[in-house]
Design a protein around this motif. Structure first.
Motif, PDB file in Angstrom:
ATOM      1  N   ALA A 145       0.805  -1.219   0.000  1.00  0.00           N
ATOM      2  CA  ALA A 145       0.000   0.000   0.000  1.00  0.00           C
ATOM      3  C   ALA A 145       0.840   1.271   0.000  1.00  0.00           C
ATOM      4  O   ALA A 145       0.316   2.359  -0.245  1.00  0.00           O
ATOM      5  CB  ALA A 145      -0.932   0.008   1.211  1.00  0.00           C
ATOM      6  N   LEU A 188      -9.356   0.800  -9.490  1.00  0.00           N
ATOM      7  CA  LEU A 188      -8.951   0.864  -8.088  1.00  0.00           C
ATOM      8  C   LEU A 188      -7.872   1.929  -7.906  1.00  0.00           C
ATOM      9  O   LEU A 188      -7.068   2.170  -8.803  1.00  0.00           O
ATOM     10  CB  LEU A 188      -8.395  -0.482  -7.620  1.00  0.00           C
ATOM     11  N   ALA A 214      -4.496   0.600  -3.293  1.00  0.00           N
ATOM     12  CA  ALA A 214      -5.265  -0.641  -3.113  1.00  0.00           C
ATOM     13  C   ALA A 214      -4.841  -1.685  -4.130  1.00  0.00           C
ATOM     14  O   ALA A 214      -4.698  -2.871  -3.799  1.00  0.00           O
ATOM     15  CB  ALA A 214      -6.755  -0.349  -3.250  1.00  0.00           C
ATOM     16  N   SER A 252      -1.520  -3.102  -3.194  1.00  0.00           N
ATOM     17  CA  SER A 252      -1.696  -3.951  -2.012  1.00  0.00           C
ATOM     18  C   SER A 252      -2.192  -5.338  -2.416  1.00  0.00           C
ATOM     19  O   SER A 252      -1.698  -6.363  -1.929  1.00  0.00           O
ATOM     20  CB  SER A 252      -2.683  -3.293  -1.049  1.00  0.00           C
ATOM     21  N   ILE A 253      -3.160  -5.379  -3.340  1.00  0.00           N
ATOM     22  CA  ILE A 253      -3.693  -6.663  -3.821  1.00  0.00           C
ATOM     23  C   ILE A 253      -2.618  -7.436  -4.571  1.00  0.00           C
ATOM     24  O   ILE A 253      -2.452  -8.650  -4.376  1.00  0.00           O
ATOM     25  CB  ILE A 253      -4.925  -6.428  -4.727  1.00  0.00           C
ATOM     26  N   VAL A 261     -12.928  -7.255  -3.800  1.00  0.00           N
ATOM     27  CA  VAL A 261     -12.688  -6.109  -2.917  1.00  0.00           C
ATOM     28  C   VAL A 261     -13.694  -5.001  -3.216  1.00  0.00           C
ATOM     29  O   VAL A 261     -14.289  -4.414  -2.307  1.00  0.00           O
ATOM     30  CB  VAL A 261     -11.236  -5.587  -3.085  1.00  0.00           C
ATOM     31  N   LYS A 271     -14.551  -1.828  -1.007  1.00  0.00           N
ATOM     32  CA  LYS A 271     -13.951  -2.017   0.319  1.00  0.00           C
ATOM     33  C   LYS A 271     -12.446  -2.188   0.160  1.00  0.00           C
ATOM     34  O   LYS A 271     -11.943  -3.310   0.009  1.00  0.00           O
ATOM     35  CB  LYS A 271     -14.556  -3.241   1.004  1.00  0.00           C
ATOM     36  N   THR A 272     -11.726  -1.109   0.207  1.00  0.00           N
ATOM     37  CA  THR A 272     -10.280  -1.162  -0.045  1.00  0.00           C
ATOM     38  C   THR A 272      -9.449  -1.092   1.230  1.00  0.00           C
ATOM     39  O   THR A 272      -8.259  -0.783   1.180  1.00  0.00           O
ATOM     40  CB  THR A 272      -9.876  -0.008  -0.982  1.00  0.00           C
ATOM     41  N   ASP A 273     -10.079  -1.381   2.379  1.00  0.00           N
ATOM     42  CA  ASP A 273      -9.303  -1.434   3.624  1.00  0.00           C
ATOM     43  C   ASP A 273      -8.439  -2.682   3.625  1.00  0.00           C
ATOM     44  O   ASP A 273      -8.688  -3.640   2.875  1.00  0.00           O
ATOM     45  CB  ASP A 273     -10.239  -1.430   4.834  1.00  0.00           C
ATOM     46  N   LYS A 274      -7.425  -2.671   4.460  1.00  0.00           N
ATOM     47  CA  LYS A 274      -6.434  -3.754   4.481  1.00  0.00           C
ATOM     48  C   LYS A 274      -7.078  -5.115   4.745  1.00  0.00           C
ATOM     49  O   LYS A 274      -6.764  -6.102   4.067  1.00  0.00           O
ATOM     50  CB  LYS A 274      -5.373  -3.457   5.539  1.00  0.00           C
ATOM     51  N   SER A 329     -10.142  -6.209   4.206  1.00  0.00           N
ATOM     52  CA  SER A 329     -10.934  -6.674   3.061  1.00  0.00           C
ATOM     53  C   SER A 329     -10.027  -7.199   1.956  1.00  0.00           C
ATOM     54  O   SER A 329     -10.336  -8.209   1.301  1.00  0.00           O
ATOM     55  CB  SER A 329     -11.800  -5.530   2.522  1.00  0.00           C
ATOM     56  N   ILE A 330      -8.910  -6.522   1.744  1.00  0.00           N
ATOM     57  CA  ILE A 330      -7.957  -6.957   0.721  1.00  0.00           C
ATOM     58  C   ILE A 330      -7.363  -8.322   1.081  1.00  0.00           C
ATOM     59  O   ILE A 330      -7.294  -9.224   0.244  1.00  0.00           O
ATOM     60  CB  ILE A 330      -6.843  -5.901   0.545  1.00  0.00           C
TER      61      ILE A 330
END
Length: 384
Positions: free
Chosen positions: A235, A298, A302, A305-306, A362, A365-368, A370-371
Motif C-alpha cells: 500500500a 482501483l 489498493a 496492495s492486492i 474487494v 472495500k479497499t481497507d487492508k 478486506s484486501i
C-alpha cells in the motif's frame, strides 16, 4: 518387532478393566460392577507374558462433558505420540469393547470410537464383546456388531474391523448351579498378536499423515500472516514492478516454510524460489498483465496492495508444494529447474485471473482487512 500398544476403549462399565486384568493374568487395573467405570485417565499396563501393552481409557459417559472428556483424553494421547521420542507409544490395535447384555450397538457409541481415534484411520479394530455368557447370546452379539459396522454412515471404517470376539473375562454366576467360565481371552490375545505387524505399519503411516497435515496447517498460517504484511507493504507509494520491496517478506516466508518441513542445507533451493517469484521475467510479466486489465479503477495503493498480497500467497503456495515434495522424498532439493518451473507456474496458471477476482471481490472495500480476505479467499487459503 517392537512391543505394540493396544487401545482398550468403550462405554463406562462395559468391563474394560476386568478384561485387561484377565489378559494380563493379574489384578492391575481397577474394576467396578457399576456403570460409571473406574478409569479417570489413560493408564498403560504390560506384562512379560504378552507381546503388547494395554492402554486403559476413560469410558464414554452419556453426558456431553463426560463423553468429550473421554474422547479428548484419547486425542491428547494420540497427539503426544507424534512428539520426538514418543513414537513407540502409538496405537497399533484397537479393542472396541461392547457389552454383550445390550440388544443394540448404538451409532452414537461407534461415533464416539471414531471421534476419539480419528488420528488412527488405518489401525486394525477388534470388537471384544464382554459379558457374552451363552452361545445364543454370542450369535446375536456378533450379528449386532456386523450390522452396526455395515451401516452406510460408518462403512468406510469396516475394512479396519479384523475380528469380533465374545469374551467372558471373569467367572460369572448364571444361577445357583450354573456358571459361565472365562472364555475367549486366548483367542483375543492370539488375533491381536497376529495383527501387530500390520498395526505397527499402519501406525507409522497414520503418524506420518498426522505430522504432514499439521505441517500444512502451520505452513498456511505462515503464508496468511506474511500476506497481511505484504498487503500493508504494497500500500505504500512505491512501484510494485520493482519487486525488491517484497523480497524481505518472501525470504522470511520461504525460510519459515523450509523450517516447518525440516528441509536443511538448502540455501540454493530458497534462493531459487525467491528469484523466480520476485525478480524473474515471469513475475514481471505477470505484474504487467495485471496492470493491463481493462476497466481497472482501483486506487493505486489498493491495487498495489492486492498485487503484493497475491504474489506472497502464490509464492507461498508454490513453496509449500516444493517443500512437501522434498519432505515426502518425491523430489530432490537440488532439482533447481523443477523448483523454478513450480514457482513460475504459480505466476502463470490462472494467476492474473485470481488477482482480477480478488480485485472484483474487494470492490469499494479497499481497507487492508478486506484486501487480505479477498486475496486469501481466491487462493483458497484459510486464515487461522
Amino acid at each position: 518387532m517392537k512391543k505394540g500398544n493396544v487401545l482398550v476403549i468403550g462405554n463406562s462399565g462395559v468391563g474394560k478393566s476386568t478384561l485387561i486384568n484377565a489378559v494380563l493374568g493379574e489384578e492391575v487395573a481397577r474394576t467396578s460392577y457399576g456403570t460409571k467405570g473406574t478409569t479417570p485417565k489413560l493408564d498403560i499396563y504390560e506384562s512379560e507374558k504378552i507381546p503388547f501393552r494395554l492402554i486403559d481409557t476413560i469410558g464414554f459417559e452419556p453426558g456431553f462433558l463426560q463423553k468429550n472428556q473421554a474422547i479428548n483424553a484419547v486425542k491428547d494421547w494420540s497427539k503426544d505420540c507424534a512428539k520426538v521420542g514418543k513414537e513407540d507409544t502409538g496405537i497399533n490395535v484397537i479393542w472396541f469393547c461392547v457389552e454383550g447384555t445390550s440388544s443394540k450397538l448404538f451409532p452414537d457409541t461407534i461415533h464416539n470410537l471414531f471421534r476419539a481415534t480419528a488420528m488412527w484411520r488405518s489401525i486394525p479394530i477388534i470388537v471384544a464383546i464382554t459379558k457374552s455368557y451363552s452361545e445364543l447370546d454370542r450369535k446375536k452379539n456378533i450379528q449386532m456388531v456386523e450390522n452396526a459396522f455395515a451401516d452406510k454412515k460408518i462403512k468406510r471404517y469396516s475394512p479396519n474391523l479384523k475380528g469380533i470376539i465374545p469374551v467372558v473375562a471373569k467367572t460369572f454366576s448364571l444361577n445357583a448351579t450354573a456358571y459361565a467360565p472365562p472364555e475367549g481371552i486366548g483367542e483375543l490375545i492370539e488375533i491381536t498378536n497376529s495383527l501387530l505387524p500390520e498395526g505397527i505399519r499402519a501406525a507409522q503411516k497414520d503418524l506420518f499423515a498426522f505430522k504432514l497435515k499439521r505441517k500444512r496447517i502451520f505452513a498456511q498460517s505462515v503464508v496468511c500472516a506474511i500476506t497481511a504484511s505484504a498487503a500493508a507493504v504494497g500500500a505504500v507509494p512505491i512501484p510494485i514492478p520493482d519487486g525488491t520491496i517484497l523480497t524481505p517478506l518472501e525470504i522470511a516466508e520461504v525460510k519459515s516454510l523450509r523450517r516447518i518441513y525440516e528441509i536443511k542445507n538448502s540455501n540454493q533451493l530458497t534462493n531459487s524460489i525467491i528469484e523466480a517469484g520476485t525478480v524473474g521475467s515471469v513475475a514481471k510479466n505477470a505484474i504487467n498483465l495485471i496492470k493491463a486489465i481493462p476497466g481497472l479503477n482501483l486506487a493505486a495503493a489498493a491495487l498495489n496492495s492486492i498485487i503484493a498480497a497475491s504474489f506472497v500467497v502464490a509464492i507461498g503456495e508454490g513453496a509449500i508444494y516444493i517443500f512437501e515434495q522434498v519432505y515426502l522424498g518425491n523430489k530432490k532439493a537440488d532439482d533447481i529447474d523443477w523448483v523454478k518451473q513450480v514457482i513460475e507456474s504459480r505466476l502463470v496458471n490462472d494467476f492474473v485471473e485470481k488477482v482480477n477476482a480478488a480485485i472484483q471481490k474487494v470492490g469499494d472495500k479497499t481497507d487492508k482487512e478486506s484486501i487480505i480476505q479477498a486475496v486469501l479467499g481466491v487462493f483458497k487459503f484459510k486464515q487461522k
